[in-house]
Scaffold this active site. Structure first.
Site, PDB file in Angstrom:
ATOM      1  N   HIS A  60       0.865  -1.187   0.000  1.00 53.29           N
ATOM      2  CA  HIS A  60       0.000   0.000   0.000  1.00 53.29           C
ATOM      3  C   HIS A  60       0.896   1.231   0.000  1.00 53.29           C
ATOM      4  CE1 HIS A  60      -3.882  -2.102   0.990  1.00 53.29           C
ATOM      5  NE2 HIS A  60      -3.005  -3.033   1.348  1.00 53.29           N
ATOM      6  N   GLU A 214      -9.955 -11.358   4.987  1.00 50.06           N
ATOM      7  CA  GLU A 214      -8.848 -11.021   5.887  1.00 50.06           C
ATOM      8  C   GLU A 214      -9.417 -10.840   7.298  1.00 50.06           C
ATOM      9  OE1 GLU A 214      -5.047  -7.986   6.387  1.00 50.06           O
ATOM     10  OE2 GLU A 214      -6.731  -7.393   5.102  1.00 50.06           O
ATOM     11  N   TRP A 316      -1.057  -0.083  10.028  1.00 54.86           N
ATOM     12  CA  TRP A 316      -1.284  -1.493  10.285  1.00 54.86           C
ATOM     13  C   TRP A 316      -0.017  -2.225  10.717  1.00 54.86           C
ATOM     14  CZ3 TRP A 316      -3.329   1.248   6.236  1.00 54.86           C
ATOM     15  CH2 TRP A 316      -4.716   1.384   6.220  1.00 54.86           C
TER      16      TRP A 316
END
Length: 417
Positions: A60, A214, A316
């Site tokens: 990302h 996920e 994250w």
């Protein structure tokens, strides 16, 4: 350019490799070790491994290097990460995004990556990140091949104008259509989104890469929906299921049935072991599940699986340094893939399997007539590279050297003489 004294994957002999005008023109076994010349166009591999470049199939780039901005993810969970990102997203500017992306791509290139698939959040009415990263593709093309996924972080059906934003993302340069069915408000929304995503990609001749299941919820079964849609639309090899961590919690009877569908569909899989091992299992007490998809079983069943980093220092995942060999090492441990057969072909998980996922394998690999894109790694084969966590000594793209470094050496001392 000539490369001498090279090892190739799966071969025991030394090889000489010739590159002309950015293309491999000759790859020949050597009968003996050659002495290097003083020519600047010659590389002495010194018995180290020449292999195709690393592929980063899931990262990302819009979120890299934002850990702690504006607040830290204190729980370390997936859902708090999404909350922290929703707070950071309004602060995005083209200058901010470009600076972080270029810094991260430099880090990846230094560590042997030449192919990147990045997910870019399009649940932003202005599409700032997607437009900015799409605008960098040409600038970056000399060092990497970049694919952009239109990723609906907060859902397609559950986010205002979600479908329209996905369609706008295509107009602004998205190469791949994403999704996140397990995060949609209802199962019905998740199912609808999967059929819509595959149909949209087929309509525009694009690829599909979905954040699929996920979650640790054993009842999250959107993978079967995605695989069925891919099979029905004859899109299988152009479709990727990323994460699929709920598969870790599926019962074996269901998995046996599911694997039949997955093999028929021919879809690809991306696992992000370092990220999943810390994000999943957060609702468990003890024992805590690993929460990583069934990589070994998928691989043994003949399906295409590759490893990825997912994040580099974002809400994250606070760590991450661009080293896919680190991810590979962790994944082999986590997935119980420590037998010699697994280790001897382990580099597949960050090279050729990723190339197949990105659909670039026709121009990828150490073969005569293909573009001269390659890296030289410390070690003579897959096992030695993993054992040493070897440095990327060279990274070469179309015959041009991107990275060159000398391996560390220990000076002789009286204690070691």
């Amino acid at each position: 350019m000539n490369i001498i004294n090279a090892r190739l994957r799966g071969q025991t002999s030394l090889y000489s490799i010739r590159v002309e005008q950015g293309v491999f023109t000759a790859i020949e076994p050597q009968t003996a070790t050659l002495s290097p010349s003083a020519s600047p166009s010659e590389i002495d591999a010194q018995g180290n491994l020449v292999c195709a470049p690393f592929v980063e199939p899931h990262i990302h780039l819009d979120a890299v290097l934002t850990a702690g901005q504006p607040k830290w993810n204190q729980s370390g969970t997936l859902f708090e990460g999404i909350e922290r990102w929703s707070e950071r997203k309004p602060q995005l500017t083209p200058e901010d995004i470009e600076q972080r992306v270029l810094k991260t791509v430099q880090l990846l290139v230094e560590n042997g990556v030449q192919y990147i698939r990045t997910h870019v959040d399009v649940t932003d009415p202005s599409l700032t990140a997607l437009k900015t990263i799409a605008g960098l593709k040409e600038k970056l093309s000399k060092v990497i091949e970049l694919q952009i996924v239109a990723f609906p972080q907060e859902g397609i059906c559950s986010f205002p104008n979600g479908k329209q934003l996905m369609e706008q993302a295509i107009e602004h340069g998205a190469d791949v259509i994403g999704g996140i069915p397990h995060f949609e408000f209802t199962r019905e929304y998740g199912v609808e989104s999967m059929h819509w995503v595959v149909a949209l990609a087929k309509q525009h001749g694009l690829l599909v890469d979905v954040h699929c299941d996920e979650i640790d919820d054993e009842a999250s079964r959107f993978l079967e929906v995605l695989a069925t849609a891919a099979l029905e639309q004859d899109m299988g090899e152009r479709v990727t299921a990323s994460h699929t961590t709920a598969m870790h919690s599926y019962n074996n009877a269901y998995c046996s049935k599911l694997f039949r569908l997955l093999k028929k569909s021919k879809i690809n899989f991306v696992s992000c072991p370092t990220e999943s091992i810390h994000l999943q299992g957060r609702f468990d007490t003890y024992p805590k599940r690993r929460g990583v998809t069934r990589v070994k079983e998928l691989r043994e069943a003949g399906m295409n699986v590759c490893f990825a980093q997912d994040s580099i220092q974002d809400p994250w995942y606070t760590l991450g340094n661009g080293k896919l060999l680190r991810v590979l090492d962790a994944g082999l441990h986590i997935c119980h893939m420590m037998g010699y057969r697994d280790l001897s072909t382990a580099l597949d998980l960050i090279t050729i399997n990723g190339a197949k996922t990105l659909q670039v394998e026709q121009q990828y690999g150490i073969e005569e007539g293909k573009p001269a894109n390659f890296i030289i790694l410390q070690g003579c084969d897959d096992l030695a590279v993993i054992q040493q966590q070897g440095e990327v000594l060279y990274s070469v793209r179309q015959g041009e050297i991107l990275v060159q470094r000398q391996p560390a050496s220990l000076l002789r001392t009286t204690h070691l003489s």
